[in-house]
Write a protein that holds these residues in place. Structure first.
Motif, PDB file in Angstrom:
ATOM      1  N   ALA A  75      75.741 -57.032  21.672  1.00  0.00           N
ATOM      2  CA  ALA A  75      75.210 -57.750  20.518  1.00  0.00           C
ATOM      3  C   ALA A  75      74.402 -58.962  20.935  1.00  0.00           C
ATOM      4  CB  ALA A  75      76.356 -58.179  19.607  1.00  0.00           C
ATOM      5  N   ALA A  76      74.570 -59.413  22.190  1.00  0.00           N
ATOM      6  CA  ALA A  76      73.855 -60.609  22.629  1.00  0.00           C
ATOM      7  C   ALA A  76      72.358 -60.367  22.697  1.00  0.00           C
ATOM      8  CB  ALA A  76      74.367 -61.055  24.000  1.00  0.00           C
ATOM      9  N   GLY A  77      71.931 -59.108  22.693  1.00  0.00           N
ATOM     10  CA  GLY A  77      70.498 -58.826  22.727  1.00  0.00           C
ATOM     11  C   GLY A  77      69.838 -58.967  21.380  1.00  0.00           C
ATOM     12  N   THR A  78      70.606 -59.145  20.317  1.00  0.00           N
ATOM     13  CA  THR A  78      70.030 -59.265  18.999  1.00  0.00           C
ATOM     14  C   THR A  78      69.588 -60.693  18.753  1.00  0.00           C
ATOM     15  OG1 THR A  78      72.176 -59.721  17.994  1.00  0.00           O
ATOM     16  CG2 THR A  78      71.492 -57.419  18.108  1.00  0.00           C
ATOM     17  N   LEU A  79      68.724 -60.852  17.760  1.00  0.00           N
ATOM     18  CA  LEU A  79      68.193 -62.165  17.435  1.00  0.00           C
ATOM     19  C   LEU A  79      68.421 -62.428  15.965  1.00  0.00           C
ATOM     20  CD1 LEU A  79      66.568 -64.658  18.274  1.00  0.00           C
ATOM     21  CD2 LEU A  79      64.486 -63.375  17.720  1.00  0.00           C
ATOM     22  N   SER A  80      68.922 -63.609  15.639  1.00  0.00           N
ATOM     23  CA  SER A  80      69.204 -63.934  14.251  1.00  0.00           C
ATOM     24  C   SER A  80      68.765 -65.354  13.959  1.00  0.00           C
ATOM     25  CB  SER A  80      70.711 -63.781  13.973  1.00  0.00           C
ATOM     26  OG  SER A  80      70.998 -64.097  12.633  1.00  0.00           O
ATOM     27  N   LEU A 269      70.258 -51.691  20.320  1.00  0.00           N
ATOM     28  CA  LEU A 269      71.035 -52.889  19.992  1.00  0.00           C
ATOM     29  C   LEU A 269      70.831 -53.305  18.540  1.00  0.00           C
ATOM     30  CD1 LEU A 269      70.525 -55.065  23.197  1.00  0.00           C
ATOM     31  CD2 LEU A 269      72.317 -53.392  22.684  1.00  0.00           C
ATOM     32  N   HIS A 270      70.085 -52.511  17.792  1.00  0.00           N
ATOM     33  CA  HIS A 270      69.808 -52.855  16.391  1.00  0.00           C
ATOM     34  C   HIS A 270      70.065 -51.628  15.518  1.00  0.00           C
ATOM     35  CE1 HIS A 270      68.434 -55.149  13.112  1.00  0.00           C
ATOM     36  NE2 HIS A 270      67.146 -54.861  13.148  1.00  0.00           N
ATOM     37  N   LEU A 276      75.112 -44.303  17.078  1.00  0.00           N
ATOM     38  CA  LEU A 276      76.233 -44.215  18.014  1.00  0.00           C
ATOM     39  C   LEU A 276      77.558 -44.134  17.250  1.00  0.00           C
ATOM     40  CD1 LEU A 276      75.077 -46.927  20.589  1.00  0.00           C
ATOM     41  CD2 LEU A 276      74.796 -44.440  20.743  1.00  0.00           C
ATOM     42  N   ALA A 277      77.672 -44.911  16.170  1.00  0.00           N
ATOM     43  CA  ALA A 277      78.896 -44.866  15.366  1.00  0.00           C
ATOM     44  C   ALA A 277      79.036 -43.509  14.690  1.00  0.00           C
ATOM     45  CB  ALA A 277      78.880 -45.984  14.323  1.00  0.00           C
ATOM     46  N   HIS A 278      77.921 -42.974  14.202  1.00  0.00           N
ATOM     47  CA  HIS A 278      77.951 -41.660  13.542  1.00  0.00           C
ATOM     48  C   HIS A 278      78.380 -40.576  14.519  1.00  0.00           C
ATOM     49  CE1 HIS A 278      75.933 -37.955  11.831  1.00  0.00           C
ATOM     50  NE2 HIS A 278      76.678 -38.364  10.816  1.00  0.00           N
ATOM     51  N   ARG A 279      77.853 -40.658  15.736  1.00  0.00           N
ATOM     52  CA  ARG A 279      78.213 -39.662  16.754  1.00  0.00           C
ATOM     53  C   ARG A 279      79.705 -39.742  17.088  1.00  0.00           C
ATOM     54  NH1 ARG A 279      74.810 -40.754  21.685  1.00  0.00           N
ATOM     55  NH2 ARG A 279      73.195 -40.447  20.108  1.00  0.00           N
ATOM     56  N   MET A 280      80.252 -40.957  17.139  1.00  0.00           N
ATOM     57  CA  MET A 280      81.669 -41.113  17.437  1.00  0.00           C
ATOM     58  C   MET A 280      82.521 -40.535  16.307  1.00  0.00           C
ATOM     59  SD  MET A 280      83.975 -44.534  18.131  1.00  0.00           S
ATOM     60  CE  MET A 280      84.148 -44.849  16.374  1.00  0.00           C
ATOM     61  N   LEU A 281      82.097 -40.754  15.057  1.00  0.00           N
ATOM     62  CA  LEU A 281      82.857 -40.214  13.928  1.00  0.00           C
ATOM     63  C   LEU A 281      82.863 -38.688  13.951  1.00  0.00           C
ATOM     64  CD1 LEU A 281      81.688 -42.624  11.071  1.00  0.00           C
ATOM     65  CD2 LEU A 281      83.933 -42.548  12.172  1.00  0.00           C
ATOM     66  N   LEU A 282      81.730 -38.096  14.314  1.00  0.00           N
ATOM     67  CA  LEU A 282      81.687 -36.635  14.434  1.00  0.00           C
ATOM     68  C   LEU A 282      82.649 -36.155  15.518  1.00  0.00           C
ATOM     69  CD1 LEU A 282      77.842 -35.908  14.125  1.00  0.00           C
ATOM     70  CD2 LEU A 282      79.616 -35.604  12.373  1.00  0.00           C
ATOM     71  N   ASP A 283      82.723 -36.919  16.614  1.00  0.00           N
ATOM     72  CA  ASP A 283      83.640 -36.577  17.704  1.00  0.00           C
ATOM     73  C   ASP A 283      85.092 -36.670  17.227  1.00  0.00           C
ATOM     74  OD1 ASP A 283      84.488 -35.852  20.197  1.00  0.00           O
ATOM     75  OD2 ASP A 283      84.020 -37.762  21.173  1.00  0.00           O
ATOM     76  N   VAL A 284      85.386 -37.710  16.423  1.00  0.00           N
ATOM     77  CA  VAL A 284      86.739 -37.859  15.880  1.00  0.00           C
ATOM     78  C   VAL A 284      87.086 -36.677  14.988  1.00  0.00           C
ATOM     79  CG1 VAL A 284      88.165 -39.226  14.313  1.00  0.00           C
ATOM     80  CG2 VAL A 284      86.756 -40.375  16.031  1.00  0.00           C
ATOM     81  N   LEU A 285      86.157 -36.281  14.124  1.00  0.00           N
ATOM     82  CA  LEU A 285      86.406 -35.148  13.232  1.00  0.00           C
ATOM     83  C   LEU A 285      86.595 -33.860  14.031  1.00  0.00           C
ATOM     84  CD1 LEU A 285      83.803 -35.916  10.401  1.00  0.00           C
ATOM     85  CD2 LEU A 285      86.296 -36.099  10.257  1.00  0.00           C
ATOM     86  N   ASP A 286      85.813 -33.704  15.089  1.00  0.00           N
ATOM     87  CA  ASP A 286      85.900 -32.499  15.904  1.00  0.00           C
ATOM     88  C   ASP A 286      87.236 -32.414  16.641  1.00  0.00           C
ATOM     89  OD1 ASP A 286      84.679 -30.120  17.129  1.00  0.00           O
ATOM     90  OD2 ASP A 286      84.717 -31.308  18.971  1.00  0.00           O
ATOM     91  N   ARG A 287      87.749 -33.564  17.116  1.00  0.00           N
ATOM     92  CA  ARG A 287      88.996 -33.575  17.884  1.00  0.00           C
ATOM     93  C   ARG A 287      90.226 -33.781  17.010  1.00  0.00           C
ATOM     94  NH1 ARG A 287      87.360 -37.101  23.212  1.00  0.00           N
ATOM     95  NH2 ARG A 287      89.511 -36.571  23.812  1.00  0.00           N
ATOM     96  N   GLY A 306      80.472 -49.389  15.825  1.00  0.00           N
ATOM     97  CA  GLY A 306      80.759 -49.598  14.411  1.00  0.00           C
ATOM     98  C   GLY A 306      81.864 -50.583  14.116  1.00  0.00           C
ATOM     99  N   LEU A 307      82.526 -51.099  15.145  1.00  0.00           N
ATOM    100  CA  LEU A 307      83.628 -52.030  14.924  1.00  0.00           C
ATOM    101  C   LEU A 307      83.280 -53.399  15.502  1.00  0.00           C
ATOM    102  CD1 LEU A 307      86.744 -49.826  15.752  1.00  0.00           C
ATOM    103  CD2 LEU A 307      85.713 -50.296  13.531  1.00  0.00           C
ATOM    104  N   GLY A 308      83.547 -54.433  14.709  1.00  0.00           N
ATOM    105  CA  GLY A 308      83.283 -55.794  15.171  1.00  0.00           C
ATOM    106  C   GLY A 308      81.879 -56.248  14.827  1.00  0.00           C
ATOM    107  N   HIS A 309      81.743 -57.509  14.447  1.00  0.00           N
ATOM    108  CA  HIS A 309      80.434 -58.094  14.139  1.00  0.00           C
ATOM    109  C   HIS A 309      80.456 -59.534  14.617  1.00  0.00           C
ATOM    110  CE1 HIS A 309      76.769 -59.241  12.137  1.00  0.00           C
ATOM    111  NE2 HIS A 309      76.628 -58.049  11.619  1.00  0.00           N
ATOM    112  N   ARG A 310      79.503 -59.903  15.457  1.00  0.00           N
ATOM    113  CA  ARG A 310      79.560 -61.218  16.091  1.00  0.00           C
ATOM    114  C   ARG A 310      79.398 -62.360  15.089  1.00  0.00           C
ATOM    115  NH1 ARG A 310      74.756 -63.807  17.338  1.00  0.00           N
ATOM    116  NH2 ARG A 310      72.860 -62.719  16.719  1.00  0.00           N
ATOM    117  N   ILE A 311      78.808 -62.094  13.923  1.00  0.00           N
ATOM    118  CA  ILE A 311      78.620 -63.160  12.935  1.00  0.00           C
ATOM    119  C   ILE A 311      79.882 -63.381  12.121  1.00  0.00           C
ATOM    120  CG2 ILE A 311      77.361 -63.793  10.839  1.00  0.00           C
ATOM    121  CD1 ILE A 311      74.894 -62.556  12.008  1.00  0.00           C
TER     122      ILE A 311
END
Length: 323
Positions: A75-80, A269-270, A276-287, A306-311
């Protein structure tokens, strides 16, 4: 307790210009620049010499100004950067001073967008696209390879729509607002539909649903999608929004500015992080369970997508509203 005590307590929380400058770490003249931009309120002190400031408001501004990317996390690569439209503070965020999650719960995406643009609520606001603009954008999108991702489709649609708008170089406020109200539905209608149960005169959420899912939507699903759009309509001056503002500052027309933002949105990073979160959820459903999937991410030294937000140190209010 007398009626005067609360007022006296409030007055005790007011500080001088010098104290405000020290809290913010700026020069006194910069404090007044914050006032002129509407970022800080002030009140003439007794006797008319100098101004006083609400200590809590100054402290909140100081916290926001100190917010910086921390450590070496992705998340450090993002700009706010803070804007006058959105305020993020203590696990809540506000659009023009109104709680954003409450707005999204009570109003449609189009109504919330109008609120951001104009500061006025327009009940029943809807966005419609000119047929000629949609036709040009659809032809351009249809010419792309089948494996093309949605962000690339949107970028192509934006540029194609620009070519069909001879007034795109009119950068007056009302002209740009008019472009925004037609470009958003043009981008949606230009995407290839996954189902055919929609009409182009239906709600924006309904038309977008048909581009995202082949399943027939119910009212709850459409409401969830519309709420998600309203919750995500703005979130401080993030990387893609900053790219849009840079393009606009060079007097680029609205279509080009939006295209610049879509380009940045592709970054992992944006905007691409959601993939990436969607792909992980599909993996969870598959397993069939999340535990081994999360363990694999942690074992590889990666953050769980998909978990955690630096702000938000506690909970992202947008997630709470959607759940």
């Amino acid at each position: 307790m007398t009626d005067q005590e609360p007022a006296l307590a409030h007055e005790a929380r007011r500080i001088s210009t010098k104290e405000a400058a020290e809290l913010l770490g700026v020069k006194p003249e910069t404090v007044y620049a914050y006032v002129s931009r509407g970022q800080l309120g002030s009140r003439r002190s007794t006797g008319g010499r100098g101004s006083t400031f609400d200590a809590k408001e100054v402290e909140a501004l100081a916290r926001r100004n100190r917010r910086e990317p921390a450590g070496s996390s992705p998340a450090a690569g993002t700009l706010s950067v803070r804007t006058r439209i959105t305020l993020i503070d203590k696990d809540r965020y506000y659009f023009r001073g109104v709680d954003a999650t409450e707005l999204a719960a009570r109003h449609s995406y189009e109504e919330v967008a109008e609120w951001l643009w104009t500061g006025a609520l327009r009940p029943g606001a809807t966005f419609t696209a000119p047929e000629a603009s949609v036709a040009v954008a659809r032809r351009a999108v249809d010419a792309l390879p089948e494996h093309t991702g949605p962000t690339d489709r949107l970028r192509v649609a934006a540029i194609a729509a620009a070519s069909a708008d001879p007034l795109r170089f009119d950068l007056s406020e009302q002209a740009v607002l008019g472009t925004a109200r037609t470009l958003i539905p043009t981008l949606v209608d230009a995407l290839p539909p996954k189902s055919h149960g929609h009409r182009d005169d239906s709600s924006l959420a309904h038309r977008l649903w048909a581009r995202l899912s082949g399943r027939e939507p119910d009212e709850a699903s459409l409401r969830a999608l519309d709420t998600a759009l309203a919750l995500l309509v703005d979130h401080d001056l993030a990387a893609s929004t900053l790219a849009v503002r840079v393009a606009a500052s060079a007097r680029a027309h609205a279509y080009a500015a939006v295209s610049a933002g879509l380009g940045v949105l592709e970054g992992p990073l944006h905007g691409a992080a959601s993939g990436l979160a969607h792909r992980m959820l599909l993996d969870v459903l598959d397993r069939g369970t999340a535990a081994p999937v999360v363990a694999d991410e942690l074992r590889a030294g990666r953050r769980v997508p998909g978990l955690g937000h630096r702000i938000y140190p506690g909970e992202d209010p947008r997630a709470r509203a959607l759940f």
